[in-house]
Design a protein around this motif. Structure first.
Motif, PDB file in Angstrom:
ATOM      1  N   SER A 214       0.934  -1.287   0.084  1.00 49.40           N
ATOM      2  CA  SER A 214      -0.393  -0.228   0.319  1.00 49.40           C
ATOM      3  C   SER A 214       1.031   1.191   0.478  1.00 49.40           C
ATOM      4  CB  SER A 214      -0.873  -0.196   1.216  1.00 49.40           C
ATOM      5  OG  SER A 214      -2.018  -1.170   1.710  1.00 49.40           O
ATOM      6  N   GLU A 215       1.417   1.282   0.914  1.00 46.88           N
ATOM      7  CA  GLU A 215       2.559   2.443   1.042  1.00 46.88           C
ATOM      8  C   GLU A 215       3.621   2.861  -0.749  1.00 46.88           C
ATOM      9  OE1 GLU A 215       4.582   2.454   5.631  1.00 46.88           O
ATOM     10  OE2 GLU A 215       5.833   1.818   3.646  1.00 46.88           O
ATOM     11  N   GLY A 216       4.098   1.469  -1.399  1.00 48.11           N
ATOM     12  CA  GLY A 216       4.218   1.210  -2.521  1.00 48.11           C
ATOM     13  C   GLY A 216       3.562   2.227  -3.313  1.00 48.11           C
ATOM     14  N   ILE A 217       1.884   1.859  -3.602  1.00 50.64           N
ATOM     15  CA  ILE A 217       1.648   2.684  -4.028  1.00 50.64           C
ATOM     16  C   ILE A 217       0.980   3.831  -3.719  1.00 50.64           C
ATOM     17  CG2 ILE A 217      -1.591   2.280  -4.991  1.00 50.64           C
ATOM     18  CD1 ILE A 217      -1.210  -0.895  -4.320  1.00 50.64           C
ATOM     19  N   LEU A 218       0.803   4.091  -3.297  1.00 46.06           N
ATOM     20  CA  LEU A 218       0.987   6.091  -2.556  1.00 46.06           C
ATOM     21  C   LEU A 218       1.531   6.742  -2.881  1.00 46.06           C
ATOM     22  CD1 LEU A 218      -1.389   7.423  -0.676  1.00 46.06           C
ATOM     23  CD2 LEU A 218       0.331   6.976   1.458  1.00 46.06           C
ATOM     24  N   GLU A 219       3.017   6.155  -3.383  1.00 49.04           N
ATOM     25  CA  GLU A 219       4.218   6.513  -3.401  1.00 49.04           C
ATOM     26  C   GLU A 219       3.821   6.582  -4.246  1.00 49.04           C
ATOM     27  OE1 GLU A 219       9.021   6.691  -3.042  1.00 49.04           O
ATOM     28  OE2 GLU A 219       7.548   5.288  -2.097  1.00 49.04           O
ATOM     29  N   ASN A 220       3.785   6.163  -6.331  1.00 48.93           N
ATOM     30  CA  ASN A 220       3.140   6.222  -6.827  1.00 48.93           C
ATOM     31  C   ASN A 220       2.338   7.229  -7.763  1.00 48.93           C
ATOM     32  OD1 ASN A 220       3.722   5.145  -9.777  1.00 48.93           O
ATOM     33  ND2 ASN A 220       2.041   4.048  -9.501  1.00 48.93           N
ATOM     34  N   LEU A 221       1.144   6.810  -6.811  1.00 50.92           N
ATOM     35  CA  LEU A 221      -0.405   7.954  -7.020  1.00 50.92           C
ATOM     36  C   LEU A 221       0.217   9.301  -6.838  1.00 50.92           C
ATOM     37  CD1 LEU A 221      -3.191   5.712  -4.978  1.00 50.92           C
ATOM     38  CD2 LEU A 221      -3.018   6.678  -7.820  1.00 50.92           C
ATOM     39  N   ARG A 222       0.966   9.939  -5.680  1.00 47.53           N
ATOM     40  CA  ARG A 222       0.926  11.320  -5.503  1.00 47.53           C
ATOM     41  C   ARG A 222       2.092  11.724  -6.363  1.00 47.53           C
ATOM     42  NH1 ARG A 222       1.912  10.300   1.379  1.00 47.53           N
ATOM     43  NH2 ARG A 222      -0.603  10.572   1.381  1.00 47.53           N
ATOM     44  N   ARG A 223       2.927  10.574  -7.285  1.00 46.98           N
ATOM     45  CA  ARG A 223       3.597  10.949  -8.223  1.00 46.98           C
ATOM     46  C   ARG A 223       3.302  11.234  -9.356  1.00 46.98           C
ATOM     47  NH1 ARG A 223       7.745   6.589  -7.506  1.00 46.98           N
ATOM     48  NH2 ARG A 223       9.157   6.680  -5.997  1.00 46.98           N
ATOM     49  N   GLN A 224       1.602  10.863 -10.015  1.00 48.41           N
ATOM     50  CA  GLN A 224       1.388  10.951 -10.714  1.00 48.41           C
ATOM     51  C   GLN A 224       0.728  12.777 -10.594  1.00 48.41           C
ATOM     52  OE1 GLN A 224      -1.390   7.936 -11.597  1.00 48.41           O
ATOM     53  NE2 GLN A 224      -0.091   6.688 -10.548  1.00 48.41           N
ATOM     54  N   GLU A 225       0.138  13.145 -12.092  1.00 49.23           N
ATOM     55  CA  GLU A 225      -1.087  14.475 -12.112  1.00 49.23           C
ATOM     56  C   GLU A 225      -1.776  14.122 -11.638  1.00 49.23           C
ATOM     57  OE1 GLU A 225      -0.934  18.161 -13.706  1.00 49.23           O
ATOM     58  OE2 GLU A 225       0.474  16.442 -13.687  1.00 49.23           O
ATOM     59  N   PRO A 226      -2.732  15.079 -10.475  1.00 51.58           N
ATOM     60  CA  PRO A 226      -3.339  15.206  -9.889  1.00 51.58           C
ATOM     61  C   PRO A 226      -5.028  15.505 -10.620  1.00 51.58           C
ATOM     62  CG  PRO A 226      -2.436  17.219  -9.285  1.00 51.58           C
ATOM     63  CD  PRO A 226      -1.320  15.899 -10.222  1.00 51.58           C
ATOM     64  N   THR A 227      -5.728  14.603 -10.628  1.00 51.91           N
ATOM     65  CA  THR A 227      -6.942  14.408 -11.114  1.00 51.91           C
ATOM     66  C   THR A 227      -8.225  13.835  -9.560  1.00 51.91           C
ATOM     67  OG1 THR A 227      -7.306  12.072 -11.541  1.00 51.91           O
ATOM     68  CG2 THR A 227      -6.036  13.429 -12.994  1.00 51.91           C
ATOM     69  N   GLU A 228      -9.086  14.486 -10.314  1.00 55.72           N
ATOM     70  CA  GLU A 228     -10.167  13.735  -8.549  1.00 55.72           C
ATOM     71  C   GLU A 228      -9.767  12.136  -8.820  1.00 55.72           C
ATOM     72  OE1 GLU A 228     -12.895  13.392  -5.679  1.00 55.72           O
ATOM     73  OE2 GLU A 228     -11.761  15.149  -7.062  1.00 55.72           O
ATOM     74  N   ALA A 231      -6.753  11.818  -6.881  1.00 49.79           N
ATOM     75  CA  ALA A 231      -7.492  11.909  -5.462  1.00 49.79           C
ATOM     76  C   ALA A 231      -7.960  11.234  -4.721  1.00 49.79           C
ATOM     77  CB  ALA A 231      -7.787  13.323  -5.246  1.00 49.79           C
ATOM     78  N   GLU A 232      -8.661  10.323  -5.609  1.00 47.33           N
ATOM     79  CA  GLU A 232      -9.988   9.944  -4.633  1.00 47.33           C
ATOM     80  C   GLU A 232      -9.769   8.005  -4.346  1.00 47.33           C
ATOM     81  OE1 GLU A 232     -13.052   7.020  -3.093  1.00 47.33           O
ATOM     82  OE2 GLU A 232     -12.797   9.673  -3.675  1.00 47.33           O
ATOM     83  N   ARG A 233      -8.781   7.600  -5.068  1.00 45.71           N
ATOM     84  CA  ARG A 233      -7.592   6.323  -5.260  1.00 45.71           C
ATOM     85  C   ARG A 233      -6.630   6.232  -3.821  1.00 45.71           C
ATOM     86  NH1 ARG A 233      -7.573   1.944  -3.855  1.00 45.71           N
ATOM     87  NH2 ARG A 233      -5.380   0.008  -4.569  1.00 45.71           N
ATOM     88  N   ILE A 234      -6.067   8.106  -3.606  1.00 47.33           N
ATOM     89  CA  ILE A 234      -5.183   8.260  -2.783  1.00 47.33           C
ATOM     90  C   ILE A 234      -5.906   8.046  -1.595  1.00 47.33           C
ATOM     91  CG2 ILE A 234      -4.003  10.071  -1.481  1.00 47.33           C
ATOM     92  CD1 ILE A 234      -2.699  11.164  -4.254  1.00 47.33           C
TER      93      ILE A 234
END
Length: 262
Positions: A214-228, A231-234
């Motif tokens: 989960s920490e790996g997924i979260l780190e990857n998500l936060r690197r991506q261009e923010p979209t709604e 944000a929901e997945r985060i």
């Protein structure tokens, strides 16, 4: 002597000695053969929805000379079993949705049994919630790791539904309980109350692995261009991490507040 996989051996170990076993989705018939050769059960009914698996089970039963003690039946779930015909019913190695369907469609048979040994391959949270809200009490839980996969399993029995602590709708709505109680029940449904209270070593290992993923997924998500959508997945992953943290700390904070298991 029959040799079982680690998963099947753990399932078989939950069966109370001395009774009659019904093995749903028996496949090769390994569990009833193993328990009979161990002298753990008096006889068994091996059931499967597929003619091919049932024929394989019959071959294995014959190899061990157990035709007199193990009957094979073509059956969708427990449809070919009568209420009270088996003391123990094993439903293992299938998806959680199918487990729930078998319990629902074969309700009379499942409630009449002394115990159900369940090992769903998916949707554990949904299965546990179903059991809790439909009047089943969990007597024992276990979890094993085999070939890199984690397999939770539980032994349950039916009790008076009036004492189950809620209705089936709570699984979906989650609004009929006090917030703190609802959160705790959600944790129990996700990870297993018995496993949490015991600080089960395989569950602890699973929690550490789940947190790392989960920490790996979260780190990857936060690197991506923010979209709604991102944000929901985060938010979803952060909630997963919050529940994981509560589960990791449960053996220090949860036991003192533990009430009846339902």
């Amino acid at each position: 002597m029959m040799k079982l996989s680690k998963r099947l051996e753990a399932v078989a170990s939950m069966v109370t000695s001395g009774g009659i076993l019904a093995d749903v989705g028996t496949d090769h018939g390994y569990i009833p053969i193993y328990l009979l050769t161990q002298g753990r059960i008096s006889r068994a009914v091996a059931m499967d929805i597929g003619r091919g698996p049932l024929a394989r089970a019959a071959e294995h039963i014959a190899q061990y000379g157990l035709q007199e003690y193990i009957e094979t039946r073509l059956s969708d779930g427990v449809a070919a079993l009568s209420p009270g015909e088996a003391d123990s019913v094993v439903i293992a190695g299938m998806g959680g949705g199918l487990v729930i369907r078998i319990l629902t469609e074969g309700e009379a048979v499942c409630r009449a049994a002394e115990e159900l040994i369940l090992q769903p391959q998916s949707e554990l949270e949904r299965v546990r919630c179903f059991l809790r809200t439909q009047g089943y009490v969990t007597q024992e839980e276990n979890m094993v790791r085999e070939d890199g996969k984690y397999y939770p399993m539980l032994r349950v029995r039916s009790v008076d539904a009036s004492g189950c602590g809620g209705s089936a709708g709570e699984c979906a709505a989650g609004v009929r309980q006090e917030p703190e109680a609802a959160l705790r029940r959600k944790l129990w449904d996700r990870y297993g109350r018995n496993l949490l209270e015991e600080g089960h070593p395989v569950l602890r290992e699973y929690l550490r692995r789940e947190r790392m993923i989960s920490e790996g997924i979260l780190e990857n998500l936060r690197r991506q261009e923010p979209t709604e959508q991102i944000a929901e997945r985060i938010r979803e992953v952060e909630e997963d991490l919050r529940q994981n943290g509560e589960a990791m700390a449960y053996d220090r904070t949860g036991k003192e507040n533990a009430g009846p298991r339902n």
